[in-house]
Write a protein that holds these residues in place. Structure first.
Motif, PDB file in Angstrom:
ATOM      1  N   UNK A 144       0.841  -1.196   0.000  1.00  0.00           N
ATOM      2  CA  UNK A 144       0.000   0.000   0.000  1.00  0.00           C
ATOM      3  C   UNK A 144       0.877   1.247   0.000  1.00  0.00           C
ATOM      4  N   UNK A 145       0.433   2.305  -0.688  1.00  0.00           N
ATOM      5  CA  UNK A 145       1.138   3.591  -0.653  1.00  0.00           C
ATOM      6  C   UNK A 145       0.282   4.711  -0.052  1.00  0.00           C
ATOM      7  N   UNK A 146      -0.958   4.425   0.293  1.00  0.00           N
ATOM      8  CA  UNK A 146      -1.820   5.436   0.897  1.00  0.00           C
ATOM      9  C   UNK A 146      -1.465   5.600   2.373  1.00  0.00           C
ATOM     10  N   UNK A 147      -1.043   6.794   2.761  1.00  0.00           N
ATOM     11  CA  UNK A 147      -0.614   7.012   4.139  1.00  0.00           C
ATOM     12  C   UNK A 147      -1.774   6.819   5.107  1.00  0.00           C
ATOM     13  N   UNK A 148      -2.988   7.189   4.722  1.00  0.00           N
ATOM     14  CA  UNK A 148      -4.135   7.009   5.606  1.00  0.00           C
ATOM     15  C   UNK A 148      -4.402   5.521   5.857  1.00  0.00           C
ATOM     16  N   UNK A 149      -4.323   4.714   4.788  1.00  0.00           N
ATOM     17  CA  UNK A 149      -4.537   3.283   4.940  1.00  0.00           C
ATOM     18  C   UNK A 149      -3.418   2.650   5.749  1.00  0.00           C
ATOM     19  N   UNK A 150      -2.175   3.050   5.489  1.00  0.00           N
ATOM     20  CA  UNK A 150      -1.043   2.509   6.237  1.00  0.00           C
ATOM     21  C   UNK A 150      -1.206   2.800   7.725  1.00  0.00           C
ATOM     22  N   UNK A 151      -1.538   4.030   8.057  1.00  0.00           N
ATOM     23  CA  UNK A 151      -1.704   4.391   9.472  1.00  0.00           C
ATOM     24  C   UNK A 151      -2.798   3.560  10.125  1.00  0.00           C
ATOM     25  N   UNK A 152      -3.900   3.377   9.427  1.00  0.00           N
ATOM     26  CA  UNK A 152      -5.007   2.604   9.989  1.00  0.00           C
ATOM     27  C   UNK A 152      -4.600   1.154  10.215  1.00  0.00           C
ATOM     28  N   UNK A 153      -3.865   0.581   9.263  1.00  0.00           N
ATOM     29  CA  UNK A 153      -3.422  -0.805   9.416  1.00  0.00           C
ATOM     30  C   UNK A 153      -2.439  -0.948  10.574  1.00  0.00           C
TER      31      UNK A 153
ATOM     32  N   UNK B 224       2.325  11.398  14.478  1.00  0.00           N
ATOM     33  CA  UNK B 224       1.219  10.507  14.842  1.00  0.00           C
ATOM     34  C   UNK B 224       1.484   9.979  16.242  1.00  0.00           C
ATOM     35  N   UNK B 225       0.712  10.447  17.211  1.00  0.00           N
ATOM     36  CA  UNK B 225       0.937  10.065  18.605  1.00  0.00           C
ATOM     37  C   UNK B 225       0.730   8.577  18.847  1.00  0.00           C
TER      38      UNK B 225
END
Length: 311
Positions: A234-243, A261-262
């Motif tokens: 994945x390259x989507x930062x939002x998806x990476x953070x969620x995972x 990102x705390x």
């Protein structure tokens, strides 16, 4: 057809606009709607340009209009001509008042979450009339659009340009890549944590077409390891953070992404072999528009401030 025939006035600017519209929309009807023209007028104009060129530019199929080999080549050049005309208009406008214009930025993961928003905010404060367009994609996907003039610059980790002609790169700052996980990840309880230990957990990595993925693969090979078997690409930062947050995955992220990102924290496994330079990739022979020059100035200023804050 001789090359000089394209300059005798028979080929019009509207022909270029029309052919690009048909290629983008995939049909004469949708191109006519997009250009707010009658369908017969679009069909007639397409016949005109094909007659001037002496070749068929499109084939009609069940899924609409598909460019022929000749069409693909002509569309590529038509896009470049239209992009240059747009840039010419913007340069004239920018020289006239310095208050309006458009800058289009192709962004990669590094630099997109801290540096770019700061630079955009500073630019908009100084020049509110300038429109900023941000488009995210891989470096390989951005380069053709940069060369064709559809975007003004690419911001992110500097990828090797090798034998790609017509490009130059400017380094803005150095930013390490870190392996990160959420604070309660079970790997944190393991003593003397190594890269091999982390293979026991699920990972999210960039897709294969990215330079960061290739560097990480080289790092694994140097350690005598295969890539994690439990893997998401994945390259989507939002998806990476969620995972990372919700699924307990391990990710390789630029330090500033993790720092802002705390819920994330670096793991004590260094990635010294991964390049750190963040910068911009620019067209070598095409001058920047006034808006793009202003954007680059603000990127440099904000990068210097980030370096001072993190150094």
């Amino acid at each position: 057809m001789r090359a000089i025939d394209l300059l005798n006035g028979r080929l019009k600017l509207r022909h270029l606009v029309l052919v690009v519209a048909i290629a983008d929309e995939g049909s004469v009807l949708r191109a006519a709607e997009h250009l707010r023209l009658a369908q017969p007028a679009v069909t007639r104009s397409l016949r005109e340009v094909e007659h001037v060129l002496g070749v068929d530019l499109f084939t009609r199929g069940p899924r609409g209009m598909t460019p022929t080999l000749f069409g693909e080549v002509f569309v590529e050049h038509a896009r470049a001509v239209l992009a240059e005309l747009r840039r010419a208009g913007e340069r004239i406008s920018g020289l006239a008042d310095g208050e309006v214009g458009t800058v289009t930025i192709g962004t990669l993961l590094a630099g997109s979450n801290v540096l770019l928003p700061r630079a955009i905010a500073a630019l908009k404060k100084a020049r509110p009339g300038i429109t900023v367009i941000v488009q995210e994609a891989t470096f390989d996907a951005q380069v053709p659009r940069l060369l064709e003039g559809e975007i003004d610059l690419i911001l992110g980790r500097l990828n090797p340009i090798g034998d790609l002609h017509g490009l130059r790169q400017l380094t803005l700052y150095a930013e390490p890549v870190r392996l990160v996980a959420r604070h309660d990840h079970p790997a944190r309880s393991r003593p003397d944590l190594t890269l091999r230990d982390l293979l026991d957990y699920p990972w999210v990595l960039p897709i294969e077409q990215t330079a960061l993925r290739q560097e990480l693969e080289q790092l694994f090979r140097a350690e005598g390891l295969a890539l994690p078997s439990n893997l998401v690409e994945c390259t989507s930062i939002l998806t990476v953070r969620t995972l990372v947050h919700d699924a307990g995955m391990i990710a390789a992220l630029p330090e500033l992404v993790a720092r802002t990102d705390a819920g994330l924290a670096p793991l004590p496994v260094p990635l010294e072999a991964v390049r750190r330079q963040v910068g911009v990739t620019l067209p070598d022979r095409r001058p920047l528009t006034p808006s793009a020059r202003l954007m680059l100035d603000h990127l440099r200023t904000q990068a210097a401030e980030l370096t001072a804050q993190t150094g």
